[in-house]
Design a protein around this motif. Structure first.
Motif, PDB file in Angstrom:
ATOM      1  N   HIS A  33       0.812  -1.217   0.000  1.00 15.39           N
ATOM      2  CA  HIS A  33       0.000   0.000   0.000  1.00 15.39           C
ATOM      3  C   HIS A  33       0.848   1.271   0.000  1.00 15.39           C
ATOM      4  CE1 HIS A  33      -3.526  -2.502   0.946  1.00 15.39           C
ATOM      5  NE2 HIS A  33      -2.765  -3.113   1.834  1.00 15.39           N
ATOM      6  N   ASN A  34       2.168   1.120   0.021  1.00 17.41           N
ATOM      7  CA  ASN A  34       3.029   2.296   0.064  1.00 17.41           C
ATOM      8  C   ASN A  34       2.895   3.117  -1.210  1.00 17.41           C
ATOM      9  OD1 ASN A  34       5.878   0.940   1.934  1.00 17.41           O
ATOM     10  ND2 ASN A  34       3.787   1.369   2.537  1.00 17.41           N
ATOM     11  N   ARG A  35       2.964   4.441  -1.057  1.00 21.67           N
ATOM     12  CA  ARG A  35       2.883   5.360  -2.197  1.00 21.67           C
ATOM     13  C   ARG A  35       3.931   6.444  -2.061  1.00 21.67           C
ATOM     14  NH1 ARG A  35      -3.639   6.564  -2.754  1.00 21.67           N
ATOM     15  NH2 ARG A  35      -4.333   4.392  -2.886  1.00 21.67           N
ATOM     16  N   ASP A  36       4.200   7.097  -3.191  1.00 22.06           N
ATOM     17  CA  ASP A  36       5.165   8.191  -3.208  1.00 22.06           C
ATOM     18  C   ASP A  36       4.578   9.426  -2.530  1.00 22.06           C
ATOM     19  OD1 ASP A  36       7.153   6.764  -4.603  1.00 22.06           O
ATOM     20  OD2 ASP A  36       6.141   7.161  -6.504  1.00 22.06           O
ATOM     21  N   CYS A  37       5.451  10.362  -2.206  1.00 27.42           N
ATOM     22  CA  CYS A  37       5.022  11.626  -1.607  1.00 27.42           C
ATOM     23  C   CYS A  37       4.168  12.406  -2.604  1.00 27.42           C
ATOM     24  CB  CYS A  37       6.235  12.461  -1.206  1.00 27.42           C
ATOM     25  SG  CYS A  37       7.388  11.621  -0.103  1.00 27.42           S
ATOM     26  N   ILE A  38       3.210  13.159  -2.090  1.00 23.01           N
ATOM     27  CA  ILE A  38       2.315  13.921  -2.971  1.00 23.01           C
ATOM     28  C   ILE A  38       2.355  15.413  -2.692  1.00 23.01           C
ATOM     29  CG2 ILE A  38       0.737  11.962  -3.244  1.00 23.01           C
ATOM     30  CD1 ILE A  38      -1.151  13.344  -1.290  1.00 23.01           C
ATOM     31  N   LEU A  39       3.045  15.845  -1.634  1.00 22.60           N
ATOM     32  CA  LEU A  39       3.076  17.265  -1.286  1.00 22.60           C
ATOM     33  C   LEU A  39       4.524  17.677  -1.044  1.00 22.60           C
ATOM     34  CD1 LEU A  39       1.545  19.883  -0.621  1.00 22.60           C
ATOM     35  CD2 LEU A  39       1.379  19.092   1.740  1.00 22.60           C
ATOM     36  N   LEU A  40       5.026  18.558  -1.911  1.00 27.67           N
ATOM     37  CA  LEU A  40       6.380  19.106  -1.787  1.00 27.67           C
ATOM     38  C   LEU A  40       7.450  18.025  -1.817  1.00 27.67           C
ATOM     39  CD1 LEU A  40       5.787  21.766   1.041  1.00 27.67           C
ATOM     40  CD2 LEU A  40       5.798  22.147  -1.430  1.00 27.67           C
ATOM     41  N   SER A  41       7.130  16.864  -2.372  1.00 27.37           N
ATOM     42  CA  SER A  41       8.045  15.711  -2.390  1.00 27.37           C
ATOM     43  C   SER A  41       8.519  15.338  -0.996  1.00 27.37           C
ATOM     44  CB  SER A  41       9.268  16.013  -3.276  1.00 27.37           C
ATOM     45  OG  SER A  41       8.882  16.253  -4.599  1.00 27.37           O
ATOM     46  N   PHE A  42       7.735  15.731   0.025  1.00 20.55           N
ATOM     47  CA  PHE A  42       8.142  15.514   1.410  1.00 20.55           C
ATOM     48  C   PHE A  42       7.049  14.861   2.244  1.00 20.55           C
ATOM     49  CE2 PHE A  42       9.190  16.892   5.775  1.00 20.55           C
ATOM     50  CZ  PHE A  42      10.509  16.488   5.834  1.00 20.55           C
ATOM     51  N   PHE A  43       5.797  15.196   1.991  1.00 27.08           N
ATOM     52  CA  PHE A  43       4.680  14.701   2.789  1.00 27.08           C
ATOM     53  C   PHE A  43       3.842  13.734   1.955  1.00 27.08           C
ATOM     54  CE2 PHE A  43       5.445  19.026   4.524  1.00 27.08           C
ATOM     55  CZ  PHE A  43       5.845  18.648   5.801  1.00 27.08           C
ATOM     56  N   ASP A  44       3.343  12.677   2.619  1.00 23.04           N
ATOM     57  CA  ASP A  44       2.465  11.720   1.959  1.00 23.04           C
ATOM     58  C   ASP A  44       1.013  11.938   2.395  1.00 23.04           C
ATOM     59  OD1 ASP A  44       2.315  10.691   4.517  1.00 23.04           O
ATOM     60  OD2 ASP A  44       3.558   8.935   4.102  1.00 23.04           O
ATOM     61  N   ASP A  45       0.143  11.043   1.985  1.00 21.54           N
ATOM     62  CA  ASP A  45      -1.289  11.186   2.304  1.00 21.54           C
ATOM     63  C   ASP A  45      -1.540  11.207   3.801  1.00 21.54           C
ATOM     64  OD1 ASP A  45      -0.882   9.657  -0.335  1.00 21.54           O
ATOM     65  OD2 ASP A  45      -2.952  10.339  -0.521  1.00 21.54           O
ATOM     66  N   HIS A  46      -0.808  10.400   4.543  1.00 22.88           N
ATOM     67  CA  HIS A  46      -1.038  10.350   5.989  1.00 22.88           C
ATOM     68  C   HIS A  46      -0.569  11.632   6.667  1.00 22.88           C
ATOM     69  CE1 HIS A  46      -2.236   7.970   9.442  1.00 22.88           C
ATOM     70  NE2 HIS A  46      -1.183   8.432  10.106  1.00 22.88           N
ATOM     71  N   ASP A  47       0.457  12.249   6.133  1.00 21.17           N
ATOM     72  CA  ASP A  47       0.872  13.539   6.672  1.00 21.17           C
ATOM     73  C   ASP A  47      -0.210  14.590   6.455  1.00 21.17           C
ATOM     74  OD1 ASP A  47       3.400  12.653   7.534  1.00 21.17           O
ATOM     75  OD2 ASP A  47       4.189  12.856   5.508  1.00 21.17           O
ATOM     76  N   ILE A  48      -0.843  14.550   5.297  1.00 20.03           N
ATOM     77  CA  ILE A  48      -1.939  15.492   5.043  1.00 20.03           C
ATOM     78  C   ILE A  48      -3.107  15.212   5.981  1.00 20.03           C
ATOM     79  CG2 ILE A  48      -3.568  16.298   3.281  1.00 20.03           C
ATOM     80  CD1 ILE A  48      -1.490  15.696   1.197  1.00 20.03           C
ATOM     81  N   TRP A  49      -3.342  13.940   6.299  1.00 17.77           N
ATOM     82  CA  TRP A  49      -4.357  13.613   7.313  1.00 17.77           C
ATOM     83  C   TRP A  49      -4.001  14.257   8.643  1.00 17.77           C
ATOM     84  CZ3 TRP A  49      -8.473  12.065   9.883  1.00 17.77           C
ATOM     85  CH2 TRP A  49      -8.347  11.524  11.149  1.00 17.77           C
ATOM     86  N   HIS A  50      -2.732  14.227   9.016  1.00 17.95           N
ATOM     87  CA  HIS A  50      -2.316  14.886  10.255  1.00 17.95           C
ATOM     88  C   HIS A  50      -2.613  16.381  10.196  1.00 17.95           C
ATOM     89  CE1 HIS A  50       0.790  11.507  11.271  1.00 17.95           C
ATOM     90  NE2 HIS A  50      -0.431  11.195  11.652  1.00 17.95           N
ATOM     91  N   PHE A  51      -2.266  17.012   9.075  1.00 18.16           N
ATOM     92  CA  PHE A  51      -2.532  18.450   8.941  1.00 18.16           C
ATOM     93  C   PHE A  51      -4.021  18.745   9.092  1.00 18.16           C
ATOM     94  CE2 PHE A  51       1.392  18.673   6.013  1.00 18.16           C
ATOM     95  CZ  PHE A  51       2.220  18.892   7.096  1.00 18.16           C
ATOM     96  N   LEU A  52      -4.825  18.052   8.296  1.00 13.90           N
ATOM     97  CA  LEU A  52      -6.249  18.370   8.243  1.00 13.90           C
ATOM     98  C   LEU A  52      -6.973  17.958   9.517  1.00 13.90           C
ATOM     99  CD1 LEU A  52      -7.053  17.390   4.537  1.00 13.90           C
ATOM    100  CD2 LEU A  52      -6.585  19.653   5.481  1.00 13.90           C
ATOM    101  N   SER A  53      -6.615  16.816  10.091  1.00 16.54           N
ATOM    102  CA  SER A  53      -7.317  16.380  11.304  1.00 16.54           C
ATOM    103  C   SER A  53      -7.009  17.302  12.473  1.00 16.54           C
ATOM    104  CB  SER A  53      -6.942  14.939  11.645  1.00 16.54           C
ATOM    105  OG  SER A  53      -5.558  14.823  11.913  1.00 16.54           O
ATOM    106  N   SER A  54      -5.779  17.796  12.568  1.00 16.23           N
ATOM    107  CA  SER A  54      -5.475  18.747  13.649  1.00 16.23           C
ATOM    108  C   SER A  54      -6.266  20.033  13.474  1.00 16.23           C
ATOM    109  CB  SER A  54      -3.975  19.035  13.675  1.00 16.23           C
ATOM    110  OG  SER A  54      -3.537  19.618  12.459  1.00 16.23           O
ATOM    111  N   ILE A  55      -6.378  20.493  12.229  1.00 12.65           N
ATOM    112  CA  ILE A  55      -7.182  21.695  11.975  1.00 12.65           C
ATOM    113  C   ILE A  55      -8.653  21.425  12.272  1.00 12.65           C
ATOM    114  CG2 ILE A  55      -7.930  23.293  10.164  1.00 12.65           C
ATOM    115  CD1 ILE A  55      -5.198  22.880   8.833  1.00 12.65           C
ATOM    116  N   ALA A  56      -9.139  20.250  11.883  1.00 12.61           N
ATOM    117  CA  ALA A  56     -10.552  19.921  12.116  1.00 12.61           C
ATOM    118  C   ALA A  56     -10.846  19.800  13.612  1.00 12.61           C
ATOM    119  CB  ALA A  56     -10.902  18.618  11.399  1.00 12.61           C
TER     120      ALA A  56
END
Length: 853
Positions: free
Chosen positions: A804-827
């Motif tokens: 299930h591993n995937r390449d980074c999608i944001l700034l070549s540094f963050f993956d989907d789960h990192d974006i979940w961290h960003f958005l869930s903390s904001i939510a």
């Protein structure tokens, strides 16, 4: 006797007894005798014929070997310092009880193997392979070019001739090129490895090995340039970094870990598939029984790509900080606008002559006829500022001449308690001093229509202390919980770095950027939002707390008798829990696996529980649960979470017990909420239940007295019973997430009920709170989308997780789960703001006109 004869022959040839200074050479003579015995000379009277042949590359030699003859194949090739060529020895022989031994002697290494090659699997099961191919290690040479010799010795102890085929060839593309894919085939007896040299300017690379085949299970390893190379299933884990794989495998390699600026990429196919989640083969009938391994060849491709540089690290950190610090700036801007609006409002109060009668009535919350609605269901016509005041409040406001800020105040006498008395020490037991206090509670709390004033009768100082305990308890819990967690994950990371076992931690290896000793720094950095936004929420609550305390000092009527009672202890606990969620989530992502997943979810349970308690506290401040009871219940939830992770997988007994406890807890909580705590759990509970059923259902069919509460509790029981049935039937492997889903479903159900009842009671939601609600709902939607991408899962084997591993999608540094961290903390931060501001429209409404639901 043999050793004695060897010594006599040596002694005789020497011409006399050996002098004392020669006697230490006895060990060397004995060793020589042993060698002669091993060669069959002088021991048994047999002579082995040794034949040496000059051999060439890419030529297949068909020959026969017996115990009486030994063949040595001599090869030579030119080795260049600037170019590395791989040499591969391939042998094919028939299966035989007496194996053939092949020994490859090189300048700096010796490689030996037998054919058939016997490899052992789980429970020591043995798998024979008659086709063996091994690559010779190539140590670096100092000379610009030199000729190296190596020899292949073939021998056996079988008296019968055994045929074999030998072929030595050069390996094409032995040195891997950057960003260039190379395809090859490997099997348990024919492993492959290749060399990679770091190019100039590249300090970190990602080695990716892929295959279209799930099975057979394989292992990829990164090893330093040395001899021997560990390239068999039973020794590949001895050195370097390694991980099992089915379709995908990826390891990030740093130049600093390899002094020679190069390394080997080793790929080994395992003899069995259990390590990758495959089926377990049958157990052999006899311990020495050989099992047919079948065709276990696997086609793979390898590619080495440069990893990100330091500039990407800096950009990722600046982006993370910028996102969350912008919320501080936005909060400051909203605070300035709010202060400006309040300043204008104060000016209007101080200059009522500049307003028309209609504007004055609208501002003071009066209806068109100058009356204030008395029923909770009658004050639906709210003014623009959402305020509703009684005529007494308006009179107090109009007669207040010393209020420079426009707050509605009244004198110390109208408050009913002197300032000196309010500053005195008081305990909660001081309230319950009358003998008829229980009957008074029954009369008040069992009314058909309750107002907040009915459930806000306890001294505010007592309640303030009661709810402050929530904050101090969770702060204490955080310290004692976090310290061993940090120690444990540091140990995990150390074990990974020392052993090189990449199967310990379930990373997204295609987007795991190391920093120092940390293997996945980006997954840790993305949790910074929980900490920063939790701190920001604490500052917002602190500001409101200070403003409220100042209003109490001025004896403001709004603060004393209007609106939802202000108790900030639970809000402080919520902010602290959000910060701890970030810290523990970061600890979990240091080395994510099934044994420490509860670190990531423990404070999620805390947050969900505190939010539900805060919602209930808004309308029931006197009867809300104490901090000790609440945290004891949350501790039980975490306890079951740990049990579920350890014993819950497929264990029917555990799921039956948990489902029964879940349903019983739901029923008990429903009774507690329906009767507002005015019931007793004692020996007479069954008798009272039967009496209620007889009088209300059999003797006369009367509906429930509290319709709204009954609707909520019926819906809650339906949801929880359904979740219990789902767990009992499906028995999900991820018990911690299942438990969290129960908490979130109950929280959402209660929040929806609260909003519906608030609107049904004629209250309204102010513009700012409505913006928070809509913003939070949208952010939660996007956050859940990225959460369900599932880049890794500890419910499966490490090899299956890497599929299930995937390449980074944001700034070549963050993956989907990192974006979940960003958005869930904001939510979560937005959800807290919703709870903080959703009842601001009641700040000027007297509490005896605010409905309880």
């Amino acid at each position: 006797m043999v050793l004695r004869s060897c010594w006599k022959s040596r002694h005789k040839n020497s011409g006399g007894p050996a002098p004392c200074w020669i006697r230490p050479g006895l060990v060397a003579v004995l060793c020589l005798c042993v060698i002669q015995i091993g060669c069959g000379s002088g021991a048994v009277g047999e002579t082995k014929n040794v034949v040496q042949k000059d051999a060439e590359f890419d030529v297949t030699y068909n020959d026969t070997v017996t115990s009486e003859n030994q063949t040595i194949y001599a090869f030579n090739h030119t080795v260049s310092r600037n170019k590395t060529e791989g040499v591969r020895v391939s042998v094919l022989s028939q299966l035989s009880e007496s194996p053939i031994l092949f020994v490859v002697r090189q300048k700096q290494a010796v490689l030996s193997f037998q054919v058939p090659l016997i490899l052992r699997g789980l429970y020591q099961r043995k798998y024979p392979y008659n086709h063996v191919a091994r690559t010779l290690c190539q140590p670096p040479t100092r000379a610009a070019s030199e000729t190296q010799y190596f020899f292949v010795d073939v021998s056996t102890l079988s008296t019968q001739g055994t045929n074999y085929q030998l072929r030595v060839s050069r390996v094409e593309s032995f040195t891997l090129q950057t960003n260039k894919k190379f395809t090859f085939t490997a099997s348990p007896s024919q492993p492959q490895y290749f060399k990679y040299v770091f190019p100039d300017g590249v300090d970190t690379v990602i080695v990716k090995v892929n295959s279209d085949m799930n099975f057979p299970c394989s292992v990829m390893s990164i090893q330093d340039i040395q001899c021997p190379v560990y390239d068999l299933d039973n020794n590949v884990a001895f050195i370097g970094m390694y991980q099992t794989m089915t379709k995908k495998g990826a390891i990030t390699v740093q130049r600093k870990d390899f002094p020679s600026n190069s390394f080997y990429v080793v790929v080994v196919v395992k003899t069995e598939d259990e390590a990758c989640g495959g089926p377990l083969r049958f157990y052999p009938l006899r311990p020495d029984e050989l099992i047919d391994a079948g065709n276990r060849s696997k086609v793979l491709d390898v590619m080495v790509s440069p990893a990100i540089n330091s500039e990407v690290y800096v950009m990722g950190m600046l982006f993370c900080l910028g996102i969350f610090l912008s919320f501080y700036l936005l909060t400051l801007l909203v605070a300035c606008l709010e202060n400006k609006r309040m300043s204008k409002k104060r000016e209007l109060f101080q200059n009522p002559a500049d307003m028309s009668p209609a504007e004055t009535a609208s501002l003071l919350g009066k209806n068109g006829d100058g009356k204030t609605p008395a029923s909770p269901y009658e004050y639906g016509s709210f003014a623009d500022n959402g305020s509703t005041l009684s005529s007494e409040a308006i009179t107090d406001s109009a007669t207040s001449t010393d209020n420079n800020y426009g707050y509605m105040e009244r004198s110390l006498d109208s408050v009913g308690r002197s300032r000196q008395e309010s500053l005195s020490s008081v305990e909660e037991d001081d309230y319950d001093t009358l003998d008829d206090i229980d009957s008074d509670k029954n009369i008040v709390r069992t009314k058909k229509y309750l107002c907040v004033s009915d459930l806000a009768r306890k001294d505010k100082r007592v309640l303030s202390k009661k709810y402050q305990i929530y904050f101090w308890n969770i702060a204490t819990i955080a310290v004692f919980y976090a310290l061993p967690v940090i120690q444990l994950v540091i140990t995990y990371q150390t074990v990974v770095n020392v052993t090189g076992n990449q199967d310990i931690c379930y990373y997204n290896f295609l987007c795991a950027h190391p920093l120092g000793a940390l293997s996945a720094f980006n997954n840790i950095l993305s949790n910074l939002g929980y900490v920063l936004l939790g701190l920001l929420f604490l500052l917002i609550v602190l500001k409101r707390d200070i403003v409220h305390n100042r209003a109490l000092v001025r004896n403001s009527l709004n603060a004393l008798e209007c609106g939802i009672p202000k108790h900030f202890g639970l809000f402080y606990a919520m902010g602290t829990a959000l910060m701890m969620e970030g810290l523990l989530s970061a600890c979990y992502h240091v080395c994510p696996n099934y044994t420490n997943f509860q670190f990531d979810t423990s404070f999620m349970y805390m947050i969900a529980g505190l939010c539900m308690l805060k919602l209930y506290q808004k309308r029931h401040p006197d009867i809300n649960a104490s901090a000790y009871t609440a945290y004891a219940c949350l501790a039980m939830v975490i306890f079951f979470s740990v049990l579920g992770v350890v014993f819950g997988k497929g264990n029917a007994a555990f799921w039956i017990v948990f489902s029964v406890i879940h349903i019983l807890a739901t029923l008990l909580l429903s009774i507690q909420l329906y009767y507002m705590g005015r019931w007793r759990l004692d020996s007479g509970i069954l008798r009272r239940m039967v009496y209620i059923v007889y009088t209300d259902c059999i003797r006369q069919c009367s509906g429930p007295m509290y319709i709204d509460r009954m609707v909520l509790l019926v819906m809650g029981n339906i949801v929880n019973w359904s979740l219990a049935a789902y767990g009992l039937i499906e028995r999900p492997n991820d018990f911690a997430s299942y438990l969290l889903a129960i908490a979130i479903c109950n929280l959402l159900l209660y929040f929806a009920f609260y909003i519906i009842m608030k609107l049904r009671s004629g209250e309204r939601i102010q513009c700012l709170a409505l913006v928070y609600i809509l913003f939070t709902a949208v952010v939660w939607g996007f956050a859940l989308y990225f959460f369900f991408q599932g880049l890794s899962t500890w419910q499966k084997t490490p090899a299956e997780s890497r599929e299930h591993n995937r390449d980074c999608i944001l700034l070549s540094f963050f993956d989907d789960h990192d974006i979940w961290h960003f958005l869930s903390s904001i939510a979560m931060f937005g959800s807290f703001l919703v709870l903080l501001t959703m009842d601001d429209d009641l700040d000027t409404v007297q509490r005896d006109k605010i409905y309880v639901f």
